[in-house]
Design an enzyme around this catalytic site. Structure first.
Site, short mmCIF file in Angstrom:
data_model
loop_
_atom_site.label_atom_id
_atom_site.label_comp_id
_atom_site.label_asym_id
_atom_site.label_seq_id
_atom_site.Cartn_x
_atom_site.Cartn_y
_atom_site.Cartn_z
N HIS A 123 0.84 -1.20 0.00
CA HIS A 123 0.00 0.00 0.00
C HIS A 123 0.87 1.25 0.00
CE1 HIS A 123 -3.44 2.48 1.91
NE2 HIS A 123 -3.75 2.22 0.63
N HIS A 207 -13.68 5.90 1.33
CA HIS A 207 -12.52 6.39 2.10
C HIS A 207 -11.70 7.35 1.24
CE1 HIS A 207 -10.52 3.17 -0.21
NE2 HIS A 207 -9.38 3.81 0.05
N HIS A 209 -7.87 7.94 0.06
CA HIS A 209 -6.49 7.44 -0.01
C HIS A 209 -5.58 8.67 -0.08
CE1 HIS A 209 -3.10 4.84 -1.24
NE2 HIS A 209 -2.78 5.86 -2.02
#
Length: 235
Positions: A123, A207, A209
């Site tokens: 990630h 969400h 990022h």
């Protein structure tokens, strides 16, 4: 021969002599009286002159004191103005140097460098779980260098995205947006609204990022949480 008798002063002569003596006395008295009056006049004139001088000295002293007080007030006002200007400048500099979280009322989920099946590599940022439509803010002042779909050129996994270049040579990226409210070339300030959070691109739920990069492009990300905390945020 006729006998001779001693002569006697005439009555008229005596009267004249007494008159002369009285006249002399009166003249002396007149002279003495005139001298006393002259002395009294001199004393009175001297007293008036002293009073005038004292009054003039008091007025000059008061004027000097007033001038000194006015000068002190002017100096104090100038010092206060300088202090206020310095405080405003410090506030502006502090605001310009500050960083903020990109969203409010969030929950941290997937973290930087976390492994998982959602990404081809580890990630690259930090996920802030928030409802769709949450206000997204510029974490620091800068200039928008990327804005649009397809990750603004970084790939479809990011969905709608924005990249902002900051004055300290770093870049911030905001992805999975439902709406973009800035354009390339636009200058933004710390905390300014730039977009609405969403669920676009490769996302498992609503969400934001968020990345901190050393270049505007994918592959140059650093730990955004550690970076923001080093700038004084409470993320």
């Amino acid at each position: 021969m006729s006998p001779r008798f001693p002569s006697r002063p005439s009555r008229t002569s005596g009267i004249r002599t007494r008159a002369a003596v009285l006249a002399a006395g009166m003249g002396a008295s007149v002279v003495l009286g005139a001298g006393g009056a002259a002395a009294a006049d001199t004393t009175a004139t001297s007293s008036v002159a002293s009073a005038v001088e004292a009054q003039a000295a008091a007025q000059a002293k008061a004027a000097k004191a007033a001038e000194s007080a006015k000068a002190a007030q002017v100096a104090k006002a100038a010092a206060n103005a300088k202090k206020s200007a310095a405080a405003r400048k410090a506030s502006v500099q502090k605001k310009a140097a500050s960083w903020v979280d990109p969203v409010r009322n969030y929950r941290l989920t997937a973290s930087f460098n976390q492994a998982g099946g959602m990404w081809s590599h580890k990630h690259s940022g930090q996920d802030f779980a928030v409802p769709i439509g949450t206000d997204v803010m510029a974490t620091h002042s800068g200039t928008v260098v990327k804005a649009g779909p397809n990750g603004a050129g970084d790939g479809p996994a990011y969905g709608n995205a924005i990249v902002i270049k900051h004055g300290n040579g770093t870049y911030s990226q905001y992805a999975h947006l439902s709406r973009i409210d800035v354009r390339v070339g636009q200058v933004v300030t710390t905390g300014q609204h730039i977009a609405r959070s969403g669920n676009t691109g490769n996302s498992s739920g609503p969400h934001l990022h968020f990345e901190i990069r050393t270049t505007p492009n994918y592959g140059s990300a650093v730990d955004p949480v550690a970076f923001l905390r080093s700038k004084g945020t409470t993320v």
